[in-house]
Design an enzyme around this catalytic site. Sequence first.
Site, PDB file in Angstrom:
ATOM      1  CG  HIS A  44      -8.413   5.593  -3.883  1.00  0.00           C
ATOM      2  ND1 HIS A  44      -8.358   5.215  -2.443  1.00  0.00           N
ATOM      3  CD2 HIS A  44      -9.212   6.731  -3.648  1.00  0.00           C
ATOM      4  CE1 HIS A  44      -9.311   5.991  -1.752  1.00  0.00           C
ATOM      5  NE2 HIS A  44      -9.866   6.906  -2.419  1.00  0.00           N
ATOM      6  CG  HIS A  49      -8.552  10.927   0.333  1.00  0.00           C
ATOM      7  ND1 HIS A  49      -7.820  10.127  -0.167  1.00  0.00           N
ATOM      8  CD2 HIS A  49      -9.800  10.494  -0.097  1.00  0.00           C
ATOM      9  CE1 HIS A  49      -8.261   8.952  -0.696  1.00  0.00           C
ATOM     10  NE2 HIS A  49      -9.780   9.161  -0.653  1.00  0.00           N
ATOM     11  CG  ASP A 105     -11.673  10.333  -3.239  1.00  0.00           C
ATOM     12  OD1 ASP A 105     -11.030   9.450  -3.345  1.00  0.00           O
ATOM     13  OD2 ASP A 105     -12.386  10.486  -1.975  1.00  0.00           O
ATOM     14  CG  HIS A 135     -17.223   9.517  -4.964  1.00  0.00           C
ATOM     15  ND1 HIS A 135     -15.809   9.459  -5.571  1.00  0.00           N
ATOM     16  CD2 HIS A 135     -16.874   9.067  -3.664  1.00  0.00           C
ATOM     17  CE1 HIS A 135     -14.831   9.215  -4.692  1.00  0.00           C
ATOM     18  NE2 HIS A 135     -15.403   8.805  -3.541  1.00  0.00           N
TER      19      HIS A 135
HETATM   20 ZN   LIG Z   1     -11.358   8.363  -1.738  1.00  0.00          ZN
END
Ligand SMILES: [Zn+2]
Length: 304
Positions: free
Chosen positions: A81, A237, A241, A264
């Site tokens: 973030h 969001h 990310d 991720h």
């Molecule tokens: Zn996040």
Amino acid sequence: MNFCLTHEQTIRSAVSCVGVGLHSGAPVHLRILPAAAGTGIVFHRTDLDNFRIEASSGNVARVSYATSLMKKGVLISTTEHLLSAFIGMGIDNAIVELDNLELPILDGSAQPFVEMIHRVGIRRQRKARTYLRMVRKIELREGDKFIGVYPDDVYSVSYSINFPHPEIGKQTFRTPLTNGSYVEEIARARTFGFLHEADAMRQQGLIRGASMENAIVLNREKVLNPPLRFADEFVRHKVLDLIGDLALIGKQILGAVVADRAGHAMHTALVSRILRDRSLWRETTLEDETAEIPALVSAVSVSV
Ligand SMILES: [Zn+2]
């Protein structure tokens, strides 16, 4: 905001905050300091003799629900973030001090970091910013997950998600990032989690700092802590990310990123594939580029 594309930038003076780590629940003090041109983003663990970890792909550790950096066994967790806010605000150089292993989650978005940077201001530096300009496409697939980057004159991100949940479903969001739209469109989007997954995640040592104040919390039917900040806050969001994870390239990108249900692990896999394959990109400054690309001439002239 004066969004500078041509030169490196840092913040004008130090700024700090306190909070807890989303996964560790550990209390942490965080301080961001200005840094010289060419420094990049460098973390310091002030509780471990100022141990230094550069925000770069070579230091990426275990990646599951958050992105972590590790060097010589020292961990810095949940970097995405803050790194996202740096890219979105055009901050190339900063020292980030923290006195625990995880960055503070704050409100679950990048907005508190954006406000900290706004509070002290941004300083343009003398060094021309070097971009990583994609010259060939790269695509990664893993089951129904996909991520790709394509040559383009500006940095843009397009993300699609599909959660079988009445409040989420299919969402797609696309935005260019070289025009300052990050602050308006992305920074305020919060992380989210499902109540019915919380126990299992806690047993894995995750989300020990999570609360209704730092995440959108859903049960199987609805959002338990409305209102949402955007109707499609969930996919926004994911864009946040992704920008934070791609920051581990260490340079701003000129290219169009397209992601579908990635996460991720795929984001950081893409980073290492890009950095490993020098035939995919070249380094360039906008001074080099504006000679060739009319679209950038107008972008640059409104921003400096
Ligand atoms: Zn996040």
